[in-house]
Every structure is written in structure tokens, then in C-alpha cells.
Enzyme design. Structure first.
Site, PDB file in Angstrom:
ATOM      1  N   TRP A 357       0.907  -0.858  -0.427  1.00 30.30           N
ATOM      2  CA  TRP A 357       0.008  -0.052  -0.509  1.00 30.30           C
ATOM      3  C   TRP A 357       0.780   1.398   0.352  1.00 30.30           C
ATOM      4  CZ3 TRP A 357      -1.829   3.081   4.142  1.00 30.30           C
ATOM      5  CH2 TRP A 357      -0.419   3.014   5.361  1.00 30.30           C
ATOM      6  N   ASP A 358       2.107   1.419  -0.181  1.00 31.60           N
ATOM      7  CA  ASP A 358       2.902   2.175   0.209  1.00 31.60           C
ATOM      8  C   ASP A 358       3.043   2.760  -1.012  1.00 31.60           C
ATOM      9  OD1 ASP A 358       4.489   0.210   1.556  1.00 31.60           O
ATOM     10  OD2 ASP A 358       6.424   0.911   1.805  1.00 31.60           O
ATOM     11  N   GLU A 488       1.290  -2.295  13.399  1.00 28.56           N
ATOM     12  CA  GLU A 488       0.956  -3.909  13.647  1.00 28.56           C
ATOM     13  C   GLU A 488       1.994  -4.425  14.109  1.00 28.56           C
ATOM     14  OE1 GLU A 488       4.001  -4.472   9.989  1.00 28.56           O
ATOM     15  OE2 GLU A 488       2.096  -4.188   8.413  1.00 28.56           O
ATOM     16  N   LYS A 601       3.472   1.825  16.175  1.00 29.36           N
ATOM     17  CA  LYS A 601       4.347   1.393  14.765  1.00 29.36           C
ATOM     18  C   LYS A 601       4.920   3.078  14.026  1.00 29.36           C
ATOM     19  CE  LYS A 601       6.374  -1.829  12.125  1.00 29.36           C
ATOM     20  NZ  LYS A 601       6.032  -2.916  10.977  1.00 29.36           N
ATOM     21  N   GLN A 602       3.410   3.172  14.086  1.00 34.47           N
ATOM     22  CA  GLN A 602       3.523   3.964  12.832  1.00 34.47           C
ATOM     23  C   GLN A 602       2.160   4.687  12.945  1.00 34.47           C
ATOM     24  OE1 GLN A 602       3.594   1.081   9.795  1.00 34.47           O
ATOM     25  NE2 GLN A 602       2.812   2.164   8.790  1.00 34.47           N
TER      26      GLN A 602
HETATM   27  C1  BGC Z   1       4.990  -1.151   7.651  1.00 33.01           C
HETATM   28  C2  BGC Z   1       4.236  -1.109   6.440  1.00 33.01           C
HETATM   29  C3  BGC Z   1       4.878  -1.296   4.744  1.00 33.01           C
HETATM   30  C4  BGC Z   1       5.469  -2.618   4.735  1.00 33.01           C
HETATM   31  C5  BGC Z   1       6.357  -2.237   3.752  1.00 33.01           C
HETATM   32  C6  BGC Z   1       5.618  -1.932   7.038  1.00 33.01           C
HETATM   33  O1  BGC Z   1       7.156  -2.423   8.216  1.00 33.01           O
HETATM   34  O2  BGC Z   1       4.466  -1.529   8.871  1.00 33.01           O
HETATM   35  O3  BGC Z   1       2.892  -0.686   6.264  1.00 33.01           O
HETATM   36  O4  BGC Z   1       3.661  -1.187   4.069  1.00 33.01           O
HETATM   37  O5  BGC Z   1       6.407  -2.217   6.183  1.00 33.01           O
HETATM   38  O6  BGC Z   1       7.066  -1.055   3.406  1.00 33.01           O
END
Ligand code: BGC
Length: 773
Positions: A357-358, A488, A601-602
Site C-alpha cells: 500500500w506504500d 502492526e 509503530k506508525q
Molecule cells: C510497514 C507497512 C509497510 C511495509 C512495507 C512495514 O514495516 O508497517 O506499513 O507497508 O513495511 O514498507
């Protein structure tokens, strides 16, 4: 964090050779042209630690899934963009002694990546164990003017050696991926051919049958004159080479030019591949290194013209932002809608080079604003092409009637991810794909995208949301159970605010798009209704009910939406109180401890606040930011960019700047100790966003361009460029604020809340202010 890259406005520079940093530098100095890319491995043999990497966009292998406990619905394989044949190889022997920087005494080592022209240069002096001393200057590039061409110019000067020089210029197809699940090799040889100074190697990927053919031609010059040294072709399994022998006298300068042509069955019929590559190689050789480089540099100059960001007064910041832009441009050229942007681009194996999804959430805006519109559109078409696969993917999980769940990771539309809490549950990604359609249309004004493409994707995603929620008698509302939000560090939760919000927003937006398509394209609408068996009245009635009755966890005491049901049961301790030695927590804590902690985490709830800014007022954003940011550990590279933008929106200029710095030099300074795996290419899209939205305050509402710029205290000025609906604007903030319109189109723009008209080729100059929206 490391600090060994020299600050420079247009270059990435490493001075001195530190073998322990070699893998990091191999990532940092990677070059690519959107179709092929490679880590900055050495041309000559290197027996020290190195991750060899040459990648061809779209050429993948379906590596059989490896999991402990198989769950129904898991994908059979994880697609990996393969490490492809290594064409840069030049083995150099002096009287039989091999040049190997792991064994030689290395002095005056400098590696430079010129971001203006994507030229990689390496210089060093090597004293071999026997005392033979040579100087080397090696240059190489992968042409963006002709995606099938690369070239190396390798100059070697003998300081004290007189004797026999042996050179082997080769293509090695006998390579592997470090992350192969079953330690297999993924390539078989199909064809090879050599002449005295040419070598061709065609390889086929196992299972997927992609054919890739590389061809190289090597020329040798001594003291400026081309020589026909004693030369012999050499072939072995998956290996072709040209070897050369010649006498060398101390003081002699040898120049090796190696031209490369490559193509794959993505673009050429398999049986014509080698002939095609031969013809391409002949063309490259006829042009010569300098002409090829000139065409390549001119193309780069053009790309920079619309994409550069200038920072005055802070070289580290200048280098940081250019590095991010440079990598984005190297990775995705947008001329093939089958290709996408892997989280590591062409710089490493991690994440397999596949799509997350990035792309939609972080990269799309960069391409919308700095490249021709078709390039951003191709990113959307990639998902449109995968719609049927997304429907199959949802059907595998039990959804029906055309509901579409786009994969968490994919290359060809099929899901590759295999952890149930993410594969089945991190479904906010579906919302990101829907949002990207809105974002593209909102920014570019290209509503023509909606009828033939956007509508179908939105319909499939809306149908998924409608089935993914269920009615709760207890809550007297719709709920969404068992999901994982962008955070996550928390899995399998109920009613993740962001996911519920994405669902409701998608349903609403889809209904708006339906109204538009019905009105503007009635014929197409009736065709699409038939094609997708769309029961407009019945389905939209249900969607409206969901929109009106969705549950969003809320704490009325703090007046904040909760990340998920029960979030406040957690012990809330600010991340600032964590022992620095325990950070990052994902490297120091058990997963169990992370899951039960409050640490995020984000951006999760705040991701919604970022996307739906117009739905929340300042005060509401401030309350949420003050609750969530202090417990966010920013351990995803995608985190700080969103927090920088939000901090700027609530007037926290220092916080915004601090967050921005974390994203801008993430790889150059190896903040997360993981640059050796490859660069955080998709997060670089976030860095660009953070720049233009934090410092430029860029926004588009109802077709209107809004700017709310502020200049960080430590900068003298900054400037960025954007394409906006046919106009090309240069936005500069220094002692005054100025927009220059480099186009024939007049544009309306709102700066610090006031509307202005910017005439064609006109300028707008305003006295500097720093006002929060
Ligand atoms: C992030 C995800 C991301 C993936 C790839 C993960 O660490 O939590 O949001 O899509 O990395 O960049």
C-alpha cells in the site's frame, strides 16, 4: 545511526573504504533506470562481505511459501524480483595475482554518486599483497535515455608494476537470492554466444519462464590507443566471458570500456531476444561511452527540472531531500503499467521488490506533482489491471458477489503475504487503493479516469467493506472485527478507527462517483452495471446504512477516537520514558510484550487525520496528536513523514522539523541500522510529501491549490516545483514568498488563507508570514 557520508548538495560521497559499511554503501550508491537496477557492487572480484544485486523490473520467481502453521487462504508463494545476471564483472590479474579490495591495502578510496546524472564513480589506490600498486577510477551508469543500455569505464594505472595484465570481462548468471526460502537457484540457462570481445547470456526463470538476455562488449585502450590484445572468449555453465592478456609497463594507463544491453520477454518475443540484444549492443557501441552518457544526462536534467527541491543554508538537508527524489526517479519511470515500486526499489532483496500500500499512500503524490500525468495514472492502472485477481483473492477468504480485496503484497495481483494477522486482517490497504483514486482525481482534475477505471475498482472495494462489517446488537451499530491497522504492533483488534473510517469513506466516495458516472457517462454506466451485476438501489441502500451507523470507538473524557476497542485498557506510558537501550523495541522486546504495550509503530488513527484533514478541526487534530504521537515509536520508515505534516498543521514547527529530519536522512545516516538491506524507497515518497506539505503546506481542496508555507529556522530558503493541472509552478520561500508560473496557464492559488491569481508566466510575491492554518 552512522555519519560517514560526506555532506554535499548534489552528490553522495563516501571517503575512505570501511569494509564493515560495504553493504550499506552498496545500497546507498545503487543505480537504476526504472527497468533495471543494481547495488553498487564492485566490478572487480571482492571476497569481503557484499550483497550482490542486479534486478530486472517485473522479472520474478514465485518462491514457495514457508510457514509454520498453514492457514486456509494463505498464498502458495511469495513473488520475488530476482537477483539477475551480474554483467559488471571485470576480474583483473597482475602476473596472476587477483585484484581484490578485501586483500589489498586500499588508499584514497572515494565513492561518489552524482545525483544530477546518476553516474557512479569509484576511485582508489590498491597495493596488492605482493606490493604491486595500481590506481583505479571506475565509472558506470544505467541509461535512462535508453532503458536497455548500461556502460562502464574502468581506468587502471600501473604505479609500479611491469608484467602481464589479465582481464576477464564476464556475465555471470550463476547467482542466487540471499532470501531464497529453500536455498534454490532460480535461473536456468537457455542460450549463450561469444565472440572475441562480445558475450551474450540468455537465462530463463524457473516456474515463471521470464527470459532475460544480457550482452556485453569490451574494449581495451592502452595509453589512449585501442589495442587488440590477445583475447579469447570463454564459456561455462551460466557464464560467458572475454579474456584479454597484455603486457603492462609501470606508468601505463589502461582503459576498459564495457557496454551492456539487456532485455526480457516482457518486451521482446523469446526467440528474438538475443538478436534484439545484439542489435542494441551494436547501437550502444557505435555511440560510445561519452555520447551515451550525454543523452542519459540530458534526460536526467529534464527530470530534475520539474522535480528538484532546493534548500539553502543547510547542506545536509539539501542532500537528504535530493537523495530521496533521486531514488524515486531512478526506481519508477512510469512507462509500463505492469510495473510498480517495491519498498526497496532496486537496492536490495528485502520485501521481494513487490508492491505494498506504500505506493498509493506515499509514492503516488510525488509522481502526480513532478512527472507527466500518465506516470501517476499508470500507478492506478496497475491496480485496475489486478481487479479480477483482487476479487479472486476476496473469494478465497469467503467473500462473494464481486467483493475485492487487494493483496497486502503482490506483483501480479495475487496475494503473496503469509501471516494471517496481516494477510487477512491488514485490510486498511484496500482503503488506501480507493483513496489513491480520489487523491489522483482531486489533484489532477482528471475525472475521465473514473468511468472507465476508477468506478470498477471502487465498486469491488465497497462490496468488500459491505461484507466485512457486521451488525452488532450490543453496540447497535456496524462493527468490523479482527483487523490490523497500519500499526502492526497490534494485531487482530476490533473496530480499528482507521479501518472503519476507510470503509465508511470508501462507501461514501463510491456513491459520489456513481452519481458522477451515471450523469456524465450514462451509457458506460449501464454497461458497467450489467457487467458487474450491480444492484444500485439495493447495494447503495446497504452502504448508506453502514455509513450512518458505523461504530467508532471514542473516549468522551479525553474527547478522542480510540485506535480500537479497549485501547485505554493499556498502560499508557510515553515512549520518551522508555530506556533508550531498549529501542527500537522491535529489536529488543518479545513480540508478546510489544503487542500488549501501548506503543504504536506508525501513524494509525493519525493516518485518518492526515487523509481526512478537512473533516476535523484544528483543536480535534491537536487533541489526537497529543494523545497518539507521544506513544508512537516511529519504527516504520513510513511514520515520521505523516507526523511531520500533522505537527505543521497544528503549528508545532519544531516538532515538524524534527520529524522531517528523521525521514529525510533515514538512509544516508542509516538511522534504523538497516540500510544494508536496501533503501527505504517507498518511504522516500513520504519524505517528499513531508517536505511539500510540512514546509510548503501544500493542499488541494475542491480543485483549488492551497499553500501555507513556513521556513524552518535553520534554513535560509527553500524552493520546490510542482505540476498542477497543466501549470508548472516554482514555489520559493526565503526572505519573501514567491511563486513563479512557468506555464501559459493562469492558476488560482490560496496562500495563507488568501486567494490570489497567478497569471500565465506570472509571479506572485508576498511578504513572509508563518501562519498556522
Ligand atoms: C510497514 C507497512 C509497510 C511495509 C512495507 C512495514 O514495516 O508497517 O506499513 O507497508 O513495511 O514498507
Amino acid at each position: 545511526m552512522k555519519n560517514y557520508i560526506t555532506h554535499s548538495e548534489w552528490q553522495v560521497v563516501e571517503e575512505g573504504f570501511v569494509p564493515n559499511y560495504n553493504r550499506i554503501s552498496e545500497s546507498l550508491f545503487s543505480i537504476a533506470n526504472g527497468h533495471t537496477g543494481q547495488r553498487a557492487n564492485f566490478e572487480e572480484n571482492y571476497s569481503g562481505d557484499s550483497l550482490q544485486g542486479n534486478y530486472m523490473a517485473g522479472v520474478y520467481y514465485p518462491d514457495k511459501t514457508r510457514v509454520g502453521w498453514w492457514k486456509n487462504g494463505y498464498p502458495e508463494y511469495f513473488a520475488k524480483i530476482l537477483n539477475a545476471a551480474n554483467w559488471i564483472g571485470l576480474r583483473i590479474r597482475l602476473d596472476g595475482e587477483e585484484l581484490d579490495l578485501a586483500k589489498a591495502d586500499v588508499a584514497d578510496f572515494v565513492r561518489v554518486l552524482d545525483m544530477r546524472t546518476a553516474l557512479l564513480t569509484r576511485k582508489f589506490t590498491a597495493t596488492m599483497p605482493s606490493g604491486k600498486k595500481i590506481e583505479v577510477v571506475a565509472e558506470r551508469f544505467l541509461s535512462i535515455a535508453d532503458k536497455e543500455i548500461g556502460a562502464i569505464r574502468y581506468r587502471l594505472k600501473s604505479i609500479n608494476f611491469t608484467g602481464a595484465l589479465g582481464l576477464c570481462s564476464y556475465i555471470d548468471g550463476d547467482i542466487r537470492n540471499e532470501d531464497s526460502n529453500y536455498d534454490e537457484k532460480f535461473w536456468t540457462e537457455t542460450d549463450k554466444f561469444t565472440t572475441e570481445n562480445q558475450a551474450f547470456l540468455c537465462m530463463e526463470t524457473k516456474k515463471t519462464s521470464f527470459f532475460v538476455c544480457h550482452g556485453v562488449q569490451t574494449h581495451l585502450y592502452v595509453n589512449g590507443a585501442m589495442v587488440n590484445a590477445a583475447r579469447h572468449p570463454y564459456q561455462d555453465e551460466k557464464f560467458v566471458a572475454n579474456t584479454f592478456e597484455l603486457p603492462l609497463v609501470a606508468g601505463d594507463e589502461i582503459c576498459i570500456e564495457k557496454y551492456m544491453a539487456v532485455n526480457s520477454s516482457l518486451y521482446q518475443p523469446q526467440d528474438e531476444l538475443m538478436d534484439h540484444v545484439k542489435a542494441k549492443l551494436a547501437e550502444a557501441v557505435a555511440s560510445g561511452f561519452d555520447k551515451l552518457f550525454e543523452a542519459h544526462s540530458q534526460k536526467w536534467a529534464k527530470r530534475w527540472q520539474t522535480a528538484d527541491i532546493m534548500v539553502q543554508g543547510d547542506v545536509a538537508a539539501q542532500q537528504g531531500i535530493r537523495f530521496n527524489i533521486f531514488q524515486l526517479m531512478q526506481t519508477y519511470s512510469g512507462d509500463d503499467e505492469r510495473l510498480n515500486i517495491g519498498p526497496k526499489g532496486f537496492t536490495g532483496e528485502k520485501y521481494g521488490g513487490v508492491t505494498y500500500w506504500d505506493t498509493e499512500a506515499y509514492c503516488l503524490p510525488f509522481f502526480m506533482a513532478t512527472a507527466p500525468q500518465l506516470i501517476a495514472k499508470n500507478l492506478l492502472l496497475y491496480r485496475h489491471k489486478h481487479l479480477l485477481k483482487a476479487i479472486e483473492n476476496a473469494a478465497k477468504l469467503g467473500f462473494t458477489g464481486g467483493a475485492a480485496l487487494y493483496p497486502m503484497v503482490t506483483i501480479n495481483g495475487e496475494e503473496c503475504h503469509n501471516e494471517w494477522e496481516i494477510t487477512f486482517e491488514e485490510i486498511h490497504r484496500n482503503g488506501a487503493i480507493a483513496y489513491a483514486i480520489y487523491n489522483y482525481v482531486n489533484y489532477t482534475g482528471d475525472r475521465d479516469y473514473l468511468a472507465p477505471y476508477g468506478f470498477e475498482v471502487l465498486l469491488g472495494i465497497s462490496r468488500f467493506w459491505a461484507q466485512r462489517v457486521n451488525w452488532s446488537d450490543d453496540k447497535n451499530a456496524y462493527v468490523m472485527l479482527g483487523v490490523t491497522g497500519p500499526n502492526e504492533y497490534e494485531n487482530n483488534v476490533n473496530n480499528n478507527f482507521h479501518t472503519n473510517r476507510m470503509a465508511v469513506w470508501t462507501l461514501k466516495y463510491t456513491m459520489e462517483v456513481i452519481d458522477f458516472v451515471k450523469k456524465e457517462h450514462p451509457y458506460l454506466f449501464s454497461e458497467l452495471t450489467r457487467k458487474w451485476a450491480f444492484n444500485e438501489q439495493g447495494e447503495t441502500e446497504q452502504w448508506r446504512d453502514i455509513v450512518e451507523n458505523m461504530h467508532f470507538p471514542y473516549d468522551s473524557k479525553r474527547e478522542i477516537f480510540l485506535q480500537q476497542d479497549g485501547f485505554l485498557d493499556k498502560e499508557i506510558i510515553p515512549a520518551a520514558d522508555l530506556d533508550p537501550a531498549e529501542r527500537p523495541i522491535h529489536q529488543n522486546w518479545s513480540w508478546d510484550r510489544i503487542l500488549r504495550s501501548c506503543y504504536i509503530k506508525q501513524a494509525d488513527t493519525l493516518q485518518s487525520f492526515y487523509w481526512f484533514r478537512h473533516d476535523f478541526d484544528q483543536e480535534t487534530l491537536r487533541r489526537h496528536f497529543d494523545f497518539y504521537e507521544p506513544i508512537t515509536v516511529h519504527e516504520s520508515s513510513l511514520s515520521s513523514c505523516i507526523h511531520a505534516i500533522l505537527a505543521a498543521r497544528i503549528g508545532r514547527e519544531e516538532k515538524a522539523y524534527e520529524m522531517y529530519l528523521r525521514t529525510a536522512r533515514l538512509d544516508l545516516d542509516d538511522y534504523n541500522n538497516d540500510t544494508e538491506d536496501g533503501l527505504h524507497v517507498t518511504s522516500m515518497g513520504g519524505t517528499w510529501l513531508a517536505f511539500v506539505e510540512t514546509f510548503g503546506g501544500l493542499d488541494v481542496k475542491d480543485g483549488q491549490l492551497l499553500l501555507n508555507p513556513f521556513l524552518p529556522k535553520s534554513w535560509e530558503a527553500f524552493a520546490f516545483r510542482i505540476n498542477f493541472r497543466g501549470a508548472h509552478l516554482e514555489i520559493r520561500m526565503g526572505s519573501e514568498f514567491k511563486i513563479t508560473n512557468h506555464s501559459e496557464l493562469a492558476v488560482d492559488v490560496v496562500v495563507w488563507g488568501e486567494q490570489h491569481q497567478l497569471k500565465e508566466n506570472g509571479e506572485l510575491v508576498l511578504a513572509k508570514k508563518s501562519v498556522v492554518q
